[in-house]
Design a protein around this motif. Sequence first.
Motif, short mmCIF file in Angstrom:
data_model
loop_
_atom_site.label_atom_id
_atom_site.label_comp_id
_atom_site.label_asym_id
_atom_site.label_seq_id
_atom_site.Cartn_x
_atom_site.Cartn_y
_atom_site.Cartn_z
N MET A 110 0.82 -1.21 0.00
CA MET A 110 0.00 0.00 0.00
C MET A 110 0.86 1.26 0.00
SD MET A 110 -3.07 -0.71 -0.37
CE MET A 110 -3.65 0.95 -0.09
N ALA A 111 2.07 1.16 0.54
CA ALA A 111 3.00 2.29 0.52
C ALA A 111 3.83 2.32 -0.75
CB ALA A 111 3.91 2.23 1.75
N ARG A 112 3.49 1.42 -1.70
CA ARG A 112 4.22 1.30 -2.97
C ARG A 112 5.70 0.97 -2.74
NH1 ARG A 112 0.98 3.08 -7.12
NH2 ARG A 112 -0.79 4.39 -6.50
N THR A 113 5.95 0.16 -1.72
CA THR A 113 7.30 -0.33 -1.45
C THR A 113 7.33 -1.81 -1.76
OG1 THR A 113 7.54 1.29 0.34
CG2 THR A 113 9.09 -0.56 0.31
N TYR A 114 8.06 -2.18 -2.80
CA TYR A 114 8.09 -3.56 -3.26
C TYR A 114 9.41 -4.19 -2.80
CZ TYR A 114 4.65 -1.30 -6.23
OH TYR A 114 3.58 -0.55 -6.68
N ILE A 115 9.35 -4.86 -1.65
CA ILE A 115 10.55 -5.41 -1.04
C ILE A 115 10.86 -6.80 -1.62
CG2 ILE A 115 11.61 -6.17 1.13
CD1 ILE A 115 9.99 -4.08 2.57
N ASP A 116 9.90 -7.69 -1.56
CA ASP A 116 10.13 -9.07 -1.96
C ASP A 116 9.69 -9.36 -3.39
OD1 ASP A 116 11.15 -9.76 0.56
OD2 ASP A 116 9.13 -10.02 1.35
N VAL A 117 8.77 -8.57 -3.93
CA VAL A 117 8.20 -8.86 -5.25
C VAL A 117 8.63 -7.77 -6.22
CG1 VAL A 117 6.23 -10.08 -4.27
CG2 VAL A 117 6.07 -7.63 -4.69
N ASP A 118 8.58 -8.09 -7.50
CA ASP A 118 8.90 -7.07 -8.49
C ASP A 118 7.71 -6.12 -8.66
OD1 ASP A 118 7.03 -8.38 -10.15
OD2 ASP A 118 8.59 -9.67 -10.97
N GLU A 119 7.92 -5.05 -9.38
CA GLU A 119 6.91 -4.00 -9.47
C GLU A 119 5.63 -4.47 -10.13
OE1 GLU A 119 6.50 0.65 -11.01
OE2 GLU A 119 8.41 -0.43 -11.17
N ALA A 120 5.75 -5.31 -11.16
CA ALA A 120 4.55 -5.79 -11.86
C ALA A 120 3.66 -6.60 -10.92
CB ALA A 120 4.96 -6.62 -13.07
N ASP A 121 4.27 -7.52 -10.15
CA ASP A 121 3.49 -8.30 -9.18
C ASP A 121 2.94 -7.39 -8.08
OD1 ASP A 121 3.83 -10.74 -10.45
OD2 ASP A 121 5.72 -11.15 -9.43
#
Length: 513
Positions: A110-121
């Motif tokens: 929800m914070a648009r922080t993609y730690i473990d997944v890529d941006e598309a996922d």
Amino acid sequence: MLPAAVRRWLHRPKRSDPRLLSQFFYADERVTRVVTEINCLDVETDPQQYLVLLNQLRLSQAELLTIIEQIMDECIPKERHGRDYVIKFPEDLLVDSLRNHMLFAAECLMARTYIDVDEADGVRLRPLAKDLLCSLELVRTVLREQSLSQHGPYSEPVRRALIRFDTLFAEFELSYVSSLVSVKSPEEIYRQQEIVVLFCETVARALKLGYLTQEMIDGYEPQLMFTIPRLAIISGLLIYPDGPLNLERKPEEISRVFSPFYVLLRKIRDLLHVLSKEELYMLEKRVLNESATDSQASSEVDSADLRGSAAPHVCLSVPRRSGQEPKSAQAGAVVDVSRHSRWLELRARYKSTEDMIHTLFVCISGVADQLQTNFASDLRAILKTVFAIVTSRTEELEVTDTGQVGVCVGPAVPHLTDCALCSSGRQSHGRQDTLEPPEWVPDSTCSYCMACRVPFTFLRRRHHCRSCGKIFCSRCSSHLAPLPHFKQLKPVRICTHCYTTHLPSTHKDGSCL
């Protein structure tokens, strides 16, 4: 009507109240307090305090989720969303804090922080994360209202909010984990269960041949983590060729644990078929890190198991019958001769028997060690299940006829209740040649061993005793003996009770399955 603050103060539950709603009230209060402190903190001026508060938030959220989980078990036990899909997850992910990790992942998305997944996922999962967090806020709101009202049955809004949260959480958990790791298909799960069966059969054979001892298994000897997979490769290719290592199937049709080694396993299989029983024994001793020149006489190796499945695989001659042979027999003789030529060609590639056994040992150990490296999680799960099955210290809760609950440890000689042979006293002992074989108990009518009462599963299979016709597990029906009075002249499976109680000593030869 009283203001909300006054009503909250008047109906505030006591901290000593053990009810779940009271526990939820204070857990929710702690989460709210920590979030407020984080929002009021200047991160740039005091980053250390921010990390401390962030850790407190994670701990308080974990406590809150645990209480909500207990409330769902109490409020909507029959409406809970199934979580059988977790069997598809790697063992490394199956930790107690998985729920808290999922909540943290939803907040990051929800914070648009993609730690473990890529941006598309991440973009794909954000709507589901938003629905999950909104549902959690609704659950907290309705449960707070319920905790401040008169304690009683859960209201309908609480039930609806809990059901929706439980469903959304399961959907997000499966979707998020599937984007992180490769989730097993039902077919792959079944293939892994086949490997568990192969490993169990390998351990049973090793115990029977004296390669392993029950004390080693019960003591969880570390060397077994390497020994069992190596022996299982030999057993799967040679002793049980129709199991999970059936290389007549295509590479994509066998388990992904073994499919990367498909070509090497075929070469190992072809070379294993060249070995005689003495050479196979030397190889297995080598695998067990023992000397290949063991002083044990070869007569001790020639057990029933070796005679049945590990006999010399080189067919030096084709048996012929007097008179004219059918064409199928002649064709079979041609195939055997061709196969024998192929085996001789394989042997000719090596300078000596020791060189051939050393090559097999290196290849088998290499495959087994690669399993430890490339499929560590799968192999741990397999070995964990195997040890749960083959260890002798298995205790089961058993409800007796009087309704008392006791601990039932797998007995050496299980007691068989309601035994027809015992009740009749074997009145026909003097005319055993006229007895009729017993009628077998149908498989569908029995879900547990009739001796030790352990339930049957995919791995623990049903076995009929040829003496009494009842159904047992493999442990309670491990004896072999002929039954001449039933016109069974060859050794057949007999339960431990019939073997020790009803079988004449002249028919006992000590053979076991």
